[in-house]
Design a protein around this motif. Structure first.
Motif, PDB file in Angstrom:
ATOM      1  N   ASN A  93     -32.994   7.458  22.445  1.00  0.00           N
ATOM      2  CA  ASN A  93     -31.785   7.015  23.145  1.00  0.00           C
ATOM      3  C   ASN A  93     -32.052   5.742  23.952  1.00  0.00           C
ATOM      4  O   ASN A  93     -32.824   5.753  24.905  1.00  0.00           O
ATOM      5  N   PRO A  94     -31.379   4.625  23.602  1.00  0.00           N
ATOM      6  CA  PRO A  94     -31.650   3.359  24.281  1.00  0.00           C
ATOM      7  C   PRO A  94     -30.738   3.068  25.465  1.00  0.00           C
ATOM      8  O   PRO A  94     -30.960   2.094  26.186  1.00  0.00           O
ATOM      9  N   ASN A  95     -29.687   3.886  25.634  1.00  0.00           N
ATOM     10  CA  ASN A  95     -28.662   3.493  26.605  1.00  0.00           C
ATOM     11  C   ASN A  95     -28.122   4.628  27.468  1.00  0.00           C
ATOM     12  O   ASN A  95     -27.239   4.405  28.295  1.00  0.00           O
ATOM     13  N   GLY A  96     -28.630   5.844  27.268  1.00  0.00           N
ATOM     14  CA  GLY A  96     -28.177   6.980  28.064  1.00  0.00           C
ATOM     15  C   GLY A  96     -27.005   7.733  27.490  1.00  0.00           C
ATOM     16  O   GLY A  96     -26.456   8.630  28.144  1.00  0.00           O
ATOM     17  N   SER A  97     -26.585   7.422  26.262  1.00  0.00           N
ATOM     18  CA  SER A  97     -25.434   8.086  25.657  1.00  0.00           C
ATOM     19  C   SER A  97     -25.584   9.606  25.689  1.00  0.00           C
ATOM     20  O   SER A  97     -26.654  10.137  25.378  1.00  0.00           O
ATOM     21  N   MET A  98     -24.520  10.286  26.043  1.00  0.00           N
ATOM     22  CA  MET A  98     -24.556  11.737  26.099  1.00  0.00           C
ATOM     23  C   MET A  98     -24.842  12.299  24.708  1.00  0.00           C
ATOM     24  O   MET A  98     -24.289  11.842  23.700  1.00  0.00           O
ATOM     25  N   ARG A  99     -25.741  13.273  24.673  1.00  0.00           N
ATOM     26  CA  ARG A  99     -26.173  13.947  23.442  1.00  0.00           C
ATOM     27  C   ARG A  99     -26.663  12.945  22.384  1.00  0.00           C
ATOM     28  O   ARG A  99     -26.601  13.208  21.192  1.00  0.00           O
ATOM     29  N   ASP A 100     -27.134  11.793  22.849  1.00  0.00           N
ATOM     30  CA  ASP A 100     -27.718  10.765  21.966  1.00  0.00           C
ATOM     31  C   ASP A 100     -26.725  10.244  20.931  1.00  0.00           C
ATOM     32  O   ASP A 100     -27.109   9.754  19.869  1.00  0.00           O
ATOM     33  N   ILE A 101     -25.443  10.310  21.241  1.00  0.00           N
ATOM     34  CA  ILE A 101     -24.413   9.933  20.267  1.00  0.00           C
ATOM     35  C   ILE A 101     -24.374   8.420  20.083  1.00  0.00           C
ATOM     36  O   ILE A 101     -24.235   7.664  21.044  1.00  0.00           O
ATOM     37  N   ALA A 102     -24.435   8.003  18.817  1.00  0.00           N
ATOM     38  CA  ALA A 102     -24.386   6.581  18.469  1.00  0.00           C
ATOM     39  C   ALA A 102     -23.113   6.213  17.735  1.00  0.00           C
ATOM     40  O   ALA A 102     -22.743   5.031  17.681  1.00  0.00           O
ATOM     41  N   GLY A 103     -22.445   7.189  17.119  1.00  0.00           N
ATOM     42  CA  GLY A 103     -21.229   6.907  16.360  1.00  0.00           C
ATOM     43  C   GLY A 103     -20.380   8.144  16.202  1.00  0.00           C
ATOM     44  O   GLY A 103     -20.912   9.226  15.927  1.00  0.00           O
ATOM     45  N   VAL A 104     -19.070   7.999  16.400  1.00  0.00           N
ATOM     46  CA  VAL A 104     -18.147   9.128  16.279  1.00  0.00           C
ATOM     47  C   VAL A 104     -16.930   8.727  15.446  1.00  0.00           C
ATOM     48  O   VAL A 104     -16.559   7.552  15.391  1.00  0.00           O
ATOM     49  N   SER A 105     -16.316   9.719  14.839  1.00  0.00           N
ATOM     50  CA  SER A 105     -15.091   9.481  14.072  1.00  0.00           C
ATOM     51  C   SER A 105     -13.912  10.163  14.759  1.00  0.00           C
ATOM     52  O   SER A 105     -14.082  10.981  15.669  1.00  0.00           O
ATOM     53  N   ASN A 106     -12.727   9.847  14.281  1.00  0.00           N
ATOM     54  CA  ASN A 106     -11.541  10.571  14.734  1.00  0.00           C
ATOM     55  C   ASN A 106     -11.435  11.886  13.975  1.00  0.00           C
ATOM     56  O   ASN A 106     -12.262  12.191  13.099  1.00  0.00           O
ATOM     57  N   GLU A 107     -10.440  12.681  14.297  1.00  0.00           N
ATOM     58  CA  GLU A 107     -10.303  13.995  13.661  1.00  0.00           C
ATOM     59  C   GLU A 107     -10.052  13.877  12.161  1.00  0.00           C
ATOM     60  O   GLU A 107     -10.559  14.674  11.367  1.00  0.00           O
ATOM     61  N   LYS A 108      -9.260  12.892  11.751  1.00  0.00           N
ATOM     62  CA  LYS A 108      -8.967  12.707  10.327  1.00  0.00           C
ATOM     63  C   LYS A 108     -10.170  12.209   9.546  1.00  0.00           C
ATOM     64  O   LYS A 108     -10.248  12.399   8.323  1.00  0.00           O
ATOM     65  N   GLY A 109     -11.106  11.555  10.229  1.00  0.00           N
ATOM     66  CA  GLY A 109     -12.298  11.039   9.561  1.00  0.00           C
ATOM     67  C   GLY A 109     -12.133   9.657   8.955  1.00  0.00           C
ATOM     68  O   GLY A 109     -13.052   9.166   8.301  1.00  0.00           O
ATOM     69  N   ASN A 110     -10.992   8.997   9.198  1.00  0.00           N
ATOM     70  CA  ASN A 110     -10.792   7.664   8.623  1.00  0.00           C
ATOM     71  C   ASN A 110     -11.091   6.536   9.598  1.00  0.00           C
ATOM     72  O   ASN A 110     -11.040   5.355   9.228  1.00  0.00           O
ATOM     73  N   VAL A 111     -11.421   6.877  10.848  1.00  0.00           N
ATOM     74  CA  VAL A 111     -11.781   5.871  11.849  1.00  0.00           C
ATOM     75  C   VAL A 111     -13.171   6.194  12.382  1.00  0.00           C
ATOM     76  O   VAL A 111     -13.433   7.323  12.810  1.00  0.00           O
ATOM     77  N   LEU A 112     -14.058   5.215  12.326  1.00  0.00           N
ATOM     78  CA  LEU A 112     -15.424   5.388  12.836  1.00  0.00           C
ATOM     79  C   LEU A 112     -15.721   4.296  13.838  1.00  0.00           C
ATOM     80  O   LEU A 112     -15.453   3.113  13.592  1.00  0.00           O
ATOM     81  N   ASN A 131     -24.977   0.654  30.205  1.00  0.00           N
ATOM     82  CA  ASN A 131     -26.212   1.309  29.779  1.00  0.00           C
ATOM     83  C   ASN A 131     -26.954   1.897  30.976  1.00  0.00           C
ATOM     84  O   ASN A 131     -26.927   1.334  32.081  1.00  0.00           O
ATOM     85  N   ALA A 132     -27.623   2.997  30.757  1.00  0.00           N
ATOM     86  CA  ALA A 132     -28.511   3.543  31.775  1.00  0.00           C
ATOM     87  C   ALA A 132     -29.565   2.481  32.088  1.00  0.00           C
ATOM     88  O   ALA A 132     -30.139   1.881  31.183  1.00  0.00           O
ATOM     89  N   GLY A 133     -29.820   2.244  33.357  1.00  0.00           N
ATOM     90  CA  GLY A 133     -30.749   1.186  33.738  1.00  0.00           C
ATOM     91  C   GLY A 133     -30.077  -0.160  33.892  1.00  0.00           C
ATOM     92  O   GLY A 133     -30.699  -1.122  34.351  1.00  0.00           O
ATOM     93  N   LEU A 134     -28.779  -0.242  33.481  1.00  0.00           N
ATOM     94  CA  LEU A 134     -27.977  -1.457  33.657  1.00  0.00           C
ATOM     95  C   LEU A 134     -28.613  -2.671  33.000  1.00  0.00           C
ATOM     96  O   LEU A 134     -28.535  -3.794  33.501  1.00  0.00           O
TER      97      LEU A 134
END
Length: 221
Positions: free
Chosen positions: A171-190, A106-109
């Motif tokens: 943003n609590p941790n410095g994640s780029m573009r405030d991203i909190a959750g991403v999926s794979n290309e197929k959309g079946n993995v989050l 995390n940003a700020g460790l």
């Protein structure tokens, strides 16, 4: 419906995950030990829970991603079985190559543990369609290595493909573009750092997480 939760040494959210799945499906999930060489046949959904697998040695999720059961999980995910990784589970899925990016300190460790206001960025995903038009939710967070990182080309690609599913409003941790959750290309993995399994009971602070499980599990009934 047949669901499973993978348990690693150091998992501390596996029971929370099991309770969430049982609350939505009415049936307790199978608890699968990480040292098993294969997952049970016929699974409809697999959850990789949070915690501190292997004490976060090397990198968070790095050792767990090489556990025997992960080879079969990767095969099942690539075959289309829905998989949700939360917190340490997100870290494990990135280390296993099922999701883009990486989770850094995390940003700020500092370890952060607080309710996190989120925006649902993709309402058409298998994990969020039950929210309808609702955009704002709050899930708890509790992590030290939740700072999502990817190169600019990857960020542009996942944004353009609708793979950014959840974004932090603060943003609590410095994640780029405030991203909190991403999926794979197929959309079946989050993969996501916030904990929806800790937001299924009003007595525990809120029920915003229910629709996430209803989205993916309701479509499998």
């Amino acid at each position: 419906m047949k669901t499973a939760v993978i348990v690693f040494p150091g998992s501390n959210c596996d029971r929370d995950a099991a309770m969430a799945l049982e609350a939505v499906t009415g049936k307790a999930p199978l608890m699968v030990w990480h040292g098993d060489s294969q997952l049970p046949d016929g699974l409809d959904f697999i959850m990789v829970p949070g915690g501190f697998s292997y004490g976060d040695y090397l990198r968070s999720g790095a050792v767990a991603s090489r556990s025997p059961v992960m080879q079969d999980l990767v095969k099942k995910a690539e075959a289309g079985v829905p998989v949700l990784g939360v917190c340490n589970g997100f870290q494990i899925l990135t280390e296993a190559g099922l999701l883009p990016g990486a989770l850094m300190r995390n940003a700020g460790l500092r370890f952060v543990c607080e309710p996190a206001p989120l925006t649902i960025e993709n309402h058409n995903s298998a994990f969020t369609h039950a929210y309808g038009d609702r955009k704002d939710v709050v899930f708890p967070i509790a992590h030290h290595d939740g700072n999502f990182f990817a190169d600019q080309a990857t960020l542009d690609r996942i944004e353009g493909e609708g793979q950014v599913i959840l974004r932090y409003r603060k943003n609590p941790n410095g994640s780029m573009r405030d991203i909190a959750g991403v999926s794979n290309e197929k959309g079946n993995v989050l993969g996501m750092m916030p904990h929806p399994e800790r937001a299924i009971d009003a007595h525990h602070g809120g029920t915003d997480g229910l629709a996430l499980f209803e989205s993916i599990l309701g479509g499998l009934k």
